[in-house]
Design a protein around this motif. Structure first.
Motif, PDB file in Angstrom:
ATOM      1  N   SER A 127      -2.184  -0.650  -1.763  1.00  0.00           N
ATOM      2  CA  SER A 127      -2.789  -1.944  -1.448  1.00  0.00           C
ATOM      3  C   SER A 127      -2.236  -2.550  -0.158  1.00  0.00           C
ATOM      4  CB  SER A 127      -2.645  -2.915  -2.611  1.00  0.00           C
ATOM      5  OG  SER A 127      -1.289  -3.095  -2.880  1.00  0.00           O
ATOM      6  N   LYS A 147      -8.945   9.637  -1.026  1.00  0.00           N
ATOM      7  CA  LYS A 147      -8.534   8.540  -0.135  1.00  0.00           C
ATOM      8  C   LYS A 147      -8.598   9.007   1.318  1.00  0.00           C
ATOM      9  CE  LYS A 147      -5.198   5.937  -2.833  1.00  0.00           C
ATOM     10  NZ  LYS A 147      -3.776   5.621  -2.948  1.00  0.00           N
ATOM     11  N   ASN A 195       9.351   2.117  -3.968  1.00  0.00           N
ATOM     12  CA  ASN A 195      10.681   1.904  -3.388  1.00  0.00           C
ATOM     13  C   ASN A 195      11.603   3.125  -3.429  1.00  0.00           C
ATOM     14  OD1 ASN A 195       9.638  -0.659  -3.306  1.00  0.00           O
ATOM     15  ND2 ASN A 195      10.783  -1.398  -5.095  1.00  0.00           N
ATOM     16  N   GLU A 212       9.182  -0.071   4.467  1.00  0.00           N
ATOM     17  CA  GLU A 212       8.930  -1.315   3.751  1.00  0.00           C
ATOM     18  C   GLU A 212      10.175  -1.787   2.997  1.00  0.00           C
ATOM     19  OE1 GLU A 212       7.384  -3.971   3.331  1.00  0.00           O
ATOM     20  OE2 GLU A 212       6.142  -3.439   5.030  1.00  0.00           O
ATOM     21  N   LYS A 213      10.152  -3.063   2.617  1.00  0.00           N
ATOM     22  CA  LYS A 213      11.213  -3.636   1.804  1.00  0.00           C
ATOM     23  C   LYS A 213      10.958  -3.328   0.341  1.00  0.00           C
ATOM     24  CE  LYS A 213       9.409  -6.257  -0.433  1.00  0.00           C
ATOM     25  NZ  LYS A 213       8.226  -6.202  -1.372  1.00  0.00           N
ATOM     26  N   ARG A 243       8.280  -8.965   7.850  1.00  0.00           N
ATOM     27  CA  ARG A 243       7.223  -9.616   8.627  1.00  0.00           C
ATOM     28  C   ARG A 243       7.500 -11.100   8.886  1.00  0.00           C
ATOM     29  NH1 ARG A 243       4.763 -12.272   4.405  1.00  0.00           N
ATOM     30  NH2 ARG A 243       5.068 -11.233   2.409  1.00  0.00           N
ATOM     31  N   TRP A 258       3.853   1.721 -11.040  1.00  0.00           N
ATOM     32  CA  TRP A 258       5.208   2.095 -10.625  1.00  0.00           C
ATOM     33  C   TRP A 258       6.154   0.899 -10.613  1.00  0.00           C
ATOM     34  CZ3 TRP A 258       7.417  -0.184  -6.399  1.00  0.00           C
ATOM     35  CH2 TRP A 258       6.575  -0.713  -5.400  1.00  0.00           C
ATOM     36  N   ARG A 259       5.634  -0.315 -10.407  1.00  0.00           N
ATOM     37  CA  ARG A 259       6.525  -1.483 -10.351  1.00  0.00           C
ATOM     38  C   ARG A 259       7.252  -1.729 -11.679  1.00  0.00           C
ATOM     39  NH1 ARG A 259       3.052  -2.981  -6.093  1.00  0.00           N
ATOM     40  NH2 ARG A 259       4.190  -3.986  -4.381  1.00  0.00           N
ATOM     41  N   TYR A 287      12.930 -11.545  -0.652  1.00  0.00           N
ATOM     42  CA  TYR A 287      12.549 -12.594   0.300  1.00  0.00           C
ATOM     43  C   TYR A 287      13.441 -13.825   0.124  1.00  0.00           C
ATOM     44  CZ  TYR A 287       8.235 -10.034   1.298  1.00  0.00           C
ATOM     45  OH  TYR A 287       7.327  -9.082   1.690  1.00  0.00           O
TER      46      TYR A 287
HETATM   47  P1  NAD Z   1       0.668   0.392  -4.196  1.00  0.00           P
HETATM   48  O1  NAD Z   1       0.917   0.803  -5.611  1.00  0.00           O
HETATM   49  O2  NAD Z   1      -0.559  -0.376  -3.923  1.00  0.00           O
HETATM   50  O3  NAD Z   1       0.683   1.680  -3.258  1.00  0.00           O
HETATM   51  C1  NAD Z   1       1.657   2.686  -3.394  1.00  0.00           C
HETATM   52  C2  NAD Z   1       1.128   3.952  -2.751  1.00  0.00           C
HETATM   53  O4  NAD Z   1       2.085   4.993  -2.954  1.00  0.00           O
HETATM   54  C3  NAD Z   1      -0.192   4.437  -3.368  1.00  0.00           C
HETATM   55  O5  NAD Z   1      -1.046   4.845  -2.334  1.00  0.00           O
HETATM   56  C4  NAD Z   1       0.227   5.622  -4.209  1.00  0.00           C
HETATM   57  O6  NAD Z   1      -0.803   6.589  -4.325  1.00  0.00           O
HETATM   58  C5  NAD Z   1       1.399   6.162  -3.392  1.00  0.00           C
HETATM   59  N1  NAD Z   1       2.292   7.017  -4.168  1.00  0.00           N
HETATM   60  C6  NAD Z   1       2.778   8.193  -3.746  1.00  0.00           C
HETATM   61  N2  NAD Z   1       3.553   8.750  -4.682  1.00  0.00           N
HETATM   62  C7  NAD Z   1       3.538   7.929  -5.737  1.00  0.00           C
HETATM   63  C8  NAD Z   1       4.144   7.968  -7.018  1.00  0.00           C
HETATM   64  N3  NAD Z   1       4.948   8.982  -7.402  1.00  0.00           N
HETATM   65  N4  NAD Z   1       3.910   6.944  -7.858  1.00  0.00           N
HETATM   66  C9  NAD Z   1       3.136   5.910  -7.506  1.00  0.00           C
HETATM   67  N5  NAD Z   1       2.538   5.806  -6.279  1.00  0.00           N
HETATM   68  C10 NAD Z   1       2.734   6.810  -5.415  1.00  0.00           C
HETATM   69  O7  NAD Z   1       1.958  -0.394  -3.728  1.00  0.00           O
HETATM   70  P2  NAD Z   1       2.067  -1.417  -2.511  1.00  0.00           P
HETATM   71  O8  NAD Z   1       1.889  -2.795  -3.037  1.00  0.00           O
HETATM   72  O9  NAD Z   1       1.238  -0.984  -1.385  1.00  0.00           O
HETATM   73  O10 NAD Z   1       3.634  -1.283  -2.153  1.00  0.00           O
HETATM   74  C11 NAD Z   1       4.138  -0.186  -1.428  1.00  0.00           C
HETATM   75  C12 NAD Z   1       5.440  -0.606  -0.742  1.00  0.00           C
HETATM   76  O11 NAD Z   1       5.159  -1.662   0.155  1.00  0.00           O
HETATM   77  C13 NAD Z   1       6.509  -1.129  -1.697  1.00  0.00           C
HETATM   78  O12 NAD Z   1       7.776  -0.718  -1.262  1.00  0.00           O
HETATM   79  C14 NAD Z   1       6.406  -2.637  -1.583  1.00  0.00           C
HETATM   80  O13 NAD Z   1       7.620  -3.302  -1.823  1.00  0.00           O
HETATM   81  C15 NAD Z   1       5.965  -2.794  -0.149  1.00  0.00           C
HETATM   82  N6  NAD Z   1       5.155  -4.012   0.069  1.00  0.00           N
HETATM   83  C16 NAD Z   1       5.520  -4.851   1.053  1.00  0.00           C
HETATM   84  C17 NAD Z   1       4.797  -6.004   1.281  1.00  0.00           C
HETATM   85  C18 NAD Z   1       5.195  -6.945   2.382  1.00  0.00           C
HETATM   86  O14 NAD Z   1       4.666  -8.051   2.437  1.00  0.00           O
HETATM   87  N7  NAD Z   1       6.071  -6.537   3.294  1.00  0.00           N
HETATM   88  C19 NAD Z   1       3.709  -6.298   0.492  1.00  0.00           C
HETATM   89  C20 NAD Z   1       3.332  -5.398  -0.496  1.00  0.00           C
HETATM   90  C21 NAD Z   1       4.074  -4.246  -0.696  1.00  0.00           C
END
Ligand code: NAD
Length: 371
Positions: free
Chosen positions: A54, A82, A121, A141-142, A170, A210-211, A228
């Motif tokens: 996402s 994808k 993470n 990413e964090k 950011r 995963w979270r 944050y």
């Molecule tokens: P998400 O679940 O939407 O996306 C995770 C991605 O990792 C997916 O595309 C998934 O397919 C992939 N992936 C690969 N191997 C995986 C596995 N073994 N299990 C699960 N997923 C797997 O998560 P997200 O919200 O995009 O978050 C991803 C990272 O970005 C995290 O570290 C989160 O902390 C960080 N993040 C940062 C911000 C920000 O504002 N800086 C905002 C959201 C997320």
């Protein structure tokens, strides 16, 4: 006269936003000169997104259409469907699509200068180190890792490879947060001696995500959004915390069996400054408050992608909304192009990981933990 930035002034200030980051501690100078191999001679760097979830799809890829010093140049995904839909939307990515198996061959792709790790993470460390070994600069990413020890190995690997490592902080490019850093640094209200920071939201979605799994997330709300609140306390107080006392509660121990749901903690800084903070996956709260001897500031909401609002004891902040992700990536790219590293680097990510480690230690022992 208040030193608050007007909308017009911010276009200048954003170019020097990293100056705000310089308050983070003695090791956190805004620009740290580092050697660069000279790979980055173009005026726009190619970024490959690793993990098309996402944040990549909803924020980073659209932001890369607004950036001036970097552009989307590759993707890494384990899901062929994808890859197809991204190729349909971004046809120029043909030939620059990787999966987790052939990821290391990204080394031979000269279109990609920077790998941006946007994975769960616990996968950050592996892909950061593989990207650096492939000769790419890294944005991670964090939270940058799931422990401080792991964060250190990432820093060491990037330094050994001569590649820069930046974290997805950011808010160092967000006008209200940058202004809060400036107010603290320039002592508009005297020294900031007290801060309250909190960031929580109700985590919906399936129990399989995963979270909610410790092996992938490393922890819960603290790692995800509590970071944050840690960052904000550090950048408004402008010192490094020396100890922490933390308490954890779970209103839903079944859903949050593996990871933390709600944590409050108190950071103690040198000179008896205190920050009181909270994070949660069960309730929404989002605020940054800081007080000095002669005034205060408040951001509410403080950390979201848009709509951040602020005021001080002198009146409202009149600052623009910006595309934080675009500013962040352009900021990192311009630093790399100049052969420099910003203060939002791996060492800065490590400082937060040390605090996170200490918060978990305090919860475990019931005692204050030294940072
Ligand atoms: P998400 O679940 O939407 O996306 C995770 C991605 O990792 C997916 O595309 C998934 O397919 C992939 N992936 C690969 N191997 C995986 C596995 N073994 N299990 C699960 N997923 C797997 O998560 P997200 O919200 O995009 O978050 C991803 C990272 O970005 C995290 O570290 C989160 O902390 C960080 N993040 C940062 C911000 C920000 O504002 N800086 C905002 C959201 C997320």
């Amino acid at each position: 006269m208040p030193r608050q930035l007007t909308r017009r002034q911010f276009s200048f200030a954003s170019a020097t936003a990293v100056g705000g980051a310089a308050v983070l501690g003695p090791g956190a100078l805004p620009w740290i000169k580092r050697a660069d191999s000279g790979r980055s001679r173009r005026n726009s760097l190619g970024i490959a997104l690793v993990g098309l979830g996402s944040y990549s799809a909803g924020q980073l890829a659209p932001a890369l259409e607004e950036t001036e010093q970097c552009h989307l140049a590759g993707i890494v995904t384990g899901t062929p469907a994808k890859a197809d839909s991204w190729l349909a939307q971004y046809p120029h990515l043909e030939g620059h699509v990787y999966d987790y198996g052939n990821f290391d061959s990204i080394a031979d792709d000269d279109a990609i200068d920077v790998v941006y790790v946007v994975l769960p993470n616990s996968m950050h460390a592996e892909y950061t180190m593989r990207a650096a070994a492939a000769g790419k600069h890294v944005i991670c990413e964090k939270p940058m890792a799931v422990t401080a020890a792991e964060a250190q190995t990432m820093i060491d690997a990037c330094e050994a490879a001569g590649r820069s490592l930046h974290i997805g902080y950011r808010l160092h490019f967000e006008p209200h947060n940058v202004e809060a850093m400036r107010i603290s640094r320039e002592r508009d209200f005297g020294r900031i001696t007290y801060a309250q920071t909190e960031f929580g939201f109700r985590l919906g979605g399936s129990a399989d995500q995963w979270r909610l799994k410790k092996s992938l997330a490393g922890g819960g709300a603290l790692m995800d959004v509590g970071i944050y609140a840690i960052q904000a306390a550090r950048y408004v107080i402008g010192e490094e915390p020396v100890s922490v006392t933390a308490q954890e509660v779970k209103t839903d121990p079944v859903r949050f069996a593996e990871v933390d749901e709600t944590i409050t903690w108190q950071l103690r800084f040198p000179n008896n400054c205190i920050a009181s903070s909270q994070t949660s996956y069960a309730l929404r709260s989002e605020r940054l408050f800081a007080a000095g001897n002669s005034g205060w500031l408040e951001l509410r909401p403080a950390f979201v992608y848009g709509g951040i609002a602020g005021k001080t004891s002198r009146g409202p902040m009149d600052l623009p909304q910006v595309n934080q992700q675009a500013k962040h990536m352009d900021g990192v790219a311009s630093a790399i192009l100049a052969g420099k590293t910003l203060s939002i680097d791996g060492h800065e990510g490590l400082r937060d990981m040390r605090v996170i480690d200490a918060i978990y230690e305090s919860i475990r022992t019931g005692q204050a933990a030294t940072i």
